[in-house]
Design a protein around this motif. Structure first.
Motif, mmCIF file in Angstrom:
data_model
loop_
_atom_site.group_PDB
_atom_site.id
_atom_site.type_symbol
_atom_site.label_atom_id
_atom_site.label_comp_id
_atom_site.label_asym_id
_atom_site.label_seq_id
_atom_site.Cartn_x
_atom_site.Cartn_y
_atom_site.Cartn_z
ATOM 1 N N PHE A 59 -12.177 -29.079 -28.138
ATOM 2 C CA PHE A 59 -10.419 -30.227 -28.830
ATOM 3 C C PHE A 59 -9.851 -28.788 -29.908
ATOM 4 C CE2 PHE A 59 -13.341 -31.262 -32.194
ATOM 5 C CZ PHE A 59 -12.707 -31.112 -32.908
ATOM 6 N N TYR A 60 -11.062 -28.093 -30.821
ATOM 7 C CA TYR A 60 -9.370 -27.496 -31.908
ATOM 8 C C TYR A 60 -8.693 -26.482 -31.801
ATOM 9 C CZ TYR A 60 -13.918 -24.170 -31.467
ATOM 10 O OH TYR A 60 -13.889 -23.697 -30.915
ATOM 11 N N TYR B 100 -4.438 -37.087 -28.600
ATOM 12 C CA TYR B 100 -5.093 -37.043 -30.102
ATOM 13 C C TYR B 100 -4.273 -38.099 -30.894
ATOM 14 C CZ TYR B 100 -7.478 -32.243 -28.253
ATOM 15 O OH TYR B 100 -8.204 -31.335 -27.752
ATOM 16 N N PHE C 123 -5.569 -27.262 -31.041
ATOM 17 C CA PHE C 123 -4.450 -27.713 -32.687
ATOM 18 C C PHE C 123 -3.001 -26.607 -33.209
ATOM 19 C CE2 PHE C 123 -7.777 -30.455 -33.989
ATOM 20 C CZ PHE C 123 -6.921 -31.771 -32.683
ATOM 21 N N TYR D 212 -16.725 -35.891 -28.900
ATOM 22 C CA TYR D 212 -17.249 -34.093 -29.425
ATOM 23 C C TYR D 212 -17.996 -33.042 -28.558
ATOM 24 C CZ TYR D 212 -18.539 -29.538 -32.100
ATOM 25 O OH TYR D 212 -19.546 -28.828 -32.185
#
Length: 519
Positions: free
Chosen positions: A252-253, A206, A256, A246
């Motif tokens: 992916f989020y 990232y 976080f 994406y």
């Protein structure tokens, strides 16, 4: 030149092969890598919460299957597990999975893959530096300085994504420099390469977005008033790369939130310690790990470099550093941008405490090597001599790091007691701890693994069967010294305990449990 290039590449590969040959254990993060690459990280997370074989005497093979490929080409599972249980995107682990299908999972699996990637990176860095500097000798020196660096060699020894990140970063910056050069055409094939590299970089780490942010600012500054159409195409290509990212990793989020849990506790805290960490990273680039304080040494080296530049480099050559139209000064900009943004994240709140160690700066090192050679090459009279001497010194440092052991964590002094025991008790099931233990246990030996709390609450399940066993205790990642002492006191009531100091301390303390009862 071709002969020297081949010799240099062989030396870069050879240093990594020699270093890997001394490797005896996997690291904390490598255990996680192999769980991920074999498609078992999600399953392991459930086991660590109390599912079988947690808290049961089982053959070691029950645990070891979790770092072996059982379902070939389970790329979707790998990506999903990383999204839900980790903080990294999946590309490296997909590649490691494919590599494991060919070679299996051994101590050589990750390092051999990284060695191949490092070779590609060195060749790419040579091409990039030749493009930016316009000099094949200087380009070869850049590749050698990077490839011989002890800290870069160390990166290759661990099955992690940082070598791959360096490769995509060099390729990306190279494409950006070519895209911004109005003296040449930038074909649709090169836009396609730019799209692919952006997608690959985003799928690798990232933090690749830091390089992308710097590139966007660079393109705007270079093209906004000169060729808005090319600027639009470049920005669109970067955007398409992220769309592909994406589509391939839509979850992916989810990573976080876990990343925020690993961030530094506050903004600009422990500034002195963080300065030391940053400086140590740069000192490690030049020399194997040393106990010397890095800040004074780096200040002295920087002072010598500045004095040399002012006294030796002609003024007309010195001005070239600040001529932003040249590819070499633009490359120095990217070194400054990537380093500066990473330092800012580290000093502020966006990076975990070890976030400026050697491997975490993998994006920086190729451009640091480039900047050093660029500065040395400013002197037409002494430049080639200094670059040659510098490369030889870096090669000597790289050899010293390999022969002396680049990391004690990779070279314990002897075999582990668990390799010789039929039974092993482990009081920590953290994904970075337990795989490092059962890696060394024979498949048909028995293992009882559970948390310290579980062991204290269910002593009847394991305590009567400890004769001749080995107890591995780790106080990291959930373990405590207090519970370790309670477990030792419990065991010592029925058995004699003999500490085994030969086991690497980073794994935990080892205790050989003798058959005869304590006096």
């Amino acid at each position: 030149m071709i002969v020297l290039l081949v010799v240099a590449m062989l030396a870069i590969v050879g240093l990594r092969i020699l270093a890997t040959n001394e490797k005896r254990i996997i690291t904390h993060d490598e255990g996680i890598s192999y769980l991920s690459a074999t498609g078992h990280q999600g399953e392991y997370s459930a086991i660590a919460k109390g599912h079988y074989p947690f808290g049961a005497w089982v053959r070691a093979s029950e645990w070891k299957r979790l770092i072996r490929v059982e379902k070939p080409f389970c790329l979707k599972q790998i990506g999903s597990d990383l999204a839900h249980f980790d903080i990294h995107p999946p590309l490296f682990f997909w590649v490691l999975h494919l590599w494991s299908l060919i070679w299996g999972v051994t101590l050589w699996t990750g390092p051999s893959l990284n060695t191949a990637i490092a070779l590609l990176t060195a060749l790419t860095l040579f091409g990039f530096a030749r493009y930016a500097l316009g000099n094949s000798w200087q380009a070869l020196a850049v590749a050698c300085v990077w490839g011989f660096s002890p800290v870069v060699i160390q990166i290759s020894l661990e099955a992690r994504q940082y070598d791959l990140l360096a490769l995509w970063t060099v390729l990306f910056i190279w494409q950006i420099l070519k895209c911004s050069d109005l003296r040449r055409q930038f074909s649709w094939r090169e836009y396609t390469v730019l799209i692919a590299v952006v997608a690959a970089g985003a799928l690798t780490q990232y933090l690749f977005s830091l390089a992308v942010a710097g590139a966007l600012l660079f393109l705007v500054a270079r093209l906004a008033w000169k060729d808005a159409r090319r600027l639009a195409k470049g920005v669109l290509s970067i955007g398409v790369g992220y769309v592909i990212f994406y589509l391939l990793h839509p979850g992916f989020y989810l990573a976080f939130a876990r990343q925020r849990a690993q961030e530094n506790p506050g903004i600009f805290e422990d500034v002195g310690a963080k300065i030391e960490t940053v400086c140590k990273g740069f000192l490690d680039f030049f020399t194997p790990a040393t106990s010397a304080r890095p800040l004074p040494i780096l200040i002295a080296l920087a002072a010598v470099m500045i004095i040399w530049i002012l006294l030796v480099v002609p003024r007309r050559d010195l001005r070239s550093i600040f001529q932003f139209d040249s590819a070499n000064s633009q490359s120095v900009y990217f070194f400054s941008w990537i380093l500066g943004s990473m330092v800012l994240f580290y000093f502020a709140f966006m990076s975990p405490s070890p976030g400026m160690g050697g491997r975490y700066m993998a994006m920086v090192w190729p451009f640091f090597a480039f900047t050093l050679i660029f500065i040395l090459g400013l002197s037409a009279k002494y430049g080639r001599i200094l670059m040659g001497a510098f490369c030889i010194a870096m090669l000597a440092s790289g050899i010293s790091s390999v022969l002396g052991g680049t990391s004690q964590d990779l070279r314990p002094d002897s075999r582990f007691a668990v390799e010789l025991s039929d039974k092993t008790l482990v009081d920590n099931v953290s994904r970075g701890v337990l795989p490092r233990v059962f890696w060394h246990i024979a498949d048909d030996s028995y293992v009882f693994a559970a948390s310290q709390e579980y062991l204290l609450d269910h002593k009847d399940l394991w305590l009567p069967y400890l004769d001749g066993a080995v107890y591995i205790s780790s106080v990291h990642y959930g373990g405590t010294f207090s519970r370790q002492r309670q477990l030792l006191a419990l065991i010592s009531k029925d058995y004699k305990i003999c500490p085994d100091e030969k086991v690497d301390a980073s794994i935990g303390r080892a205790f050989i449990i003798l058959d005869s009862p304590a006096d």
